[in-house]
Write a protein that holds these residues in place. Structure first.
Motif, mmCIF file in Angstrom:
data_model
loop_
_atom_site.group_PDB
_atom_site.id
_atom_site.type_symbol
_atom_site.label_atom_id
_atom_site.label_comp_id
_atom_site.label_asym_id
_atom_site.label_seq_id
_atom_site.Cartn_x
_atom_site.Cartn_y
_atom_site.Cartn_z
ATOM 1 N N UNK A 237 9.674 4.915 43.704
ATOM 2 C CA UNK A 237 9.451 3.472 43.580
ATOM 3 C C UNK A 237 8.818 3.125 42.235
ATOM 4 N N UNK A 238 7.923 3.976 41.758
ATOM 5 C CA UNK A 238 7.297 3.740 40.450
ATOM 6 C C UNK A 238 8.371 3.640 39.368
ATOM 7 N N UNK A 239 9.320 4.581 39.372
ATOM 8 C CA UNK A 239 10.352 4.560 38.340
ATOM 9 C C UNK A 239 11.359 3.435 38.584
ATOM 10 N N UNK A 240 11.561 3.072 39.832
ATOM 11 C CA UNK A 240 12.432 1.937 40.140
ATOM 12 C C UNK A 240 11.893 0.650 39.518
ATOM 13 N N UNK A 241 10.587 0.477 39.570
ATOM 14 C CA UNK A 241 9.971 -0.746 39.062
ATOM 15 C C UNK A 241 9.543 -0.639 37.600
ATOM 16 N N UNK A 242 9.668 0.541 37.006
ATOM 17 C CA UNK A 242 9.190 0.737 35.634
ATOM 18 C C UNK A 242 10.190 0.196 34.618
ATOM 19 N N UNK A 243 9.734 0.073 33.383
ATOM 20 C CA UNK A 243 10.607 -0.386 32.308
ATOM 21 C C UNK A 243 10.994 0.758 31.378
ATOM 22 N N UNK A 244 10.895 1.998 31.880
ATOM 23 C CA UNK A 244 11.302 3.134 31.068
ATOM 24 C C UNK A 244 12.792 3.046 30.750
ATOM 25 N N UNK A 245 13.144 3.279 29.487
ATOM 26 C CA UNK A 245 14.542 3.202 29.089
ATOM 27 C C UNK A 245 15.359 4.312 29.751
ATOM 28 N N UNK A 246 14.802 5.508 29.795
ATOM 29 C CA UNK A 246 15.446 6.648 30.438
ATOM 30 C C UNK A 246 14.552 7.097 31.587
ATOM 31 N N UNK A 247 15.024 6.888 32.801
ATOM 32 C CA UNK A 247 14.204 7.204 33.963
ATOM 33 C C UNK A 247 14.548 8.601 34.484
#
Length: 297
Positions: A237-247
């Protein structure tokens, strides 16, 4: 009877995850005296007594703690001093002053073997030093005879300090794949949620000259986000909501594949029903709170 605005609230650990949020949410309930470790070191019990007697608070709010769970296994004395002895001293001083203590505890007082959500009356059986020290703090507060609210929370995260959220974002920015434990379950709880609900409860409390309210409400309450997930689900969920370009991809693993010095309970889910029934407050779903936290970063 004194007016609420004349009440002084002594807040410990103002630079911690929960203390930082409480310093803001407690505004309006009285004069907040927010102290960091330099001004109030809970490891110094004489200083704790002296500061409380100088401030003469109407309420003591204590989110400060030794929260390094694995480190506590090899630093038992420090964990017991901060998590057991210091809360006991705060409680003794609260009793002496005729004031109230609000303290924060943990899901780690349970062994994690129950099926379903833990309630406040379930048997405690901590499996690590951190949990044992926090349980000892609960017991010292109850034994003091002071008016108190103990809020047990779980899996605390926020935008400052050291926590799972910030660790995942840091690792996720550098790695293509992460392996995260998927067989331990609990409720990730935003520090802002803890502070907001705590302040909502305290807004209902009269000043301490009216002891009936505190006599009726003193006790232990579970205070976590609603719902539950695994550490793997939390990371996803953290990566789902994050703005990281490459998750990164998140691979589920059993806890046995990621051994730690301190044992973790397999089930940390706790019911908030008593909190809701007593004070009329309900925590948001963990995903909703996480989404809002990420938006505020």
């Amino acid at each position: 009877m004194a007016k609420r605005e004349e009440q002084t609230i002594l807040l410990t650990g103002v630079n911690g995850q929960v203390g930082f949020e409480l310093a803001r949410s407690l505004q309006g309930l009285g004069k907040v005296v927010a102290l960091d470790r330099n001004s109030l070191d809970l490891a110094n019990l004489d200083q704790v007594r002296r500061v409380v007697r100088e401030v003469k608070p109407g309420i003591i709010v204590n989110p400060a703690a030794h929260t390094a769970v694995d480190k506590a296994e090899s630093d038992i004395e420090a964990a017991m001093r901060l998590n057991a002895e210091a809360p006991g001293v705060l409680a003794e001083e609260a009793k002496r002053l005729g004031t109230a203590l609000v303290h924060y505890s943990t899901d780690y007082v349970f062994d994690g073997t129950k099926n379903g959500f833990y309630v406040e009356g379930d048997p405690v059986n901590p499996q690590n030093v951190y949990g044992k020290s926090k349980l000892a703090g609960e017991q010292a507060i109850a034994a003091s005879g002071c008016a108190y609210l103990i809020f047990r929370t779980s899996w605390v995260y926020g935008t400052r300090g050291k926590n799972f959220l910030l660790t995942m974002l840091r690792l996720g920015a550098d790695r293509d794949e992460l392996s995260v434990v998927a067989d331990q379950f609990g409720a990730p709880t935003w520090s802002n949620t803890i502070a907001a609900l705590s302040s909502n409860v305290l807004a209902q409390a009269p000043v301490m000259s009216d002891g009936d309210w505190w006599q009726q409400h003193s006790g232990i309450y579970h205070l976590t986000a609603s719902g539950a997930t695994s550490w793997h689900g939390f990371a996803a969920a953290i990566f789902e909501f994050s703005d990281l370009a490459e998750k990164p991809s998140v691979t589920p693993i059993p806890a046995s594949a990621y051994p730690t010095p301190a044992a973790r309970p397999g089930n940390s889910r706790m019911s908030n029903d008593r909190l809701a029934a007593t004070f009329g407050v309900r925590a948001p779903d963990w995903r909703d709170a996480l989404r809002l936290c990420m938006e505020r970063r």
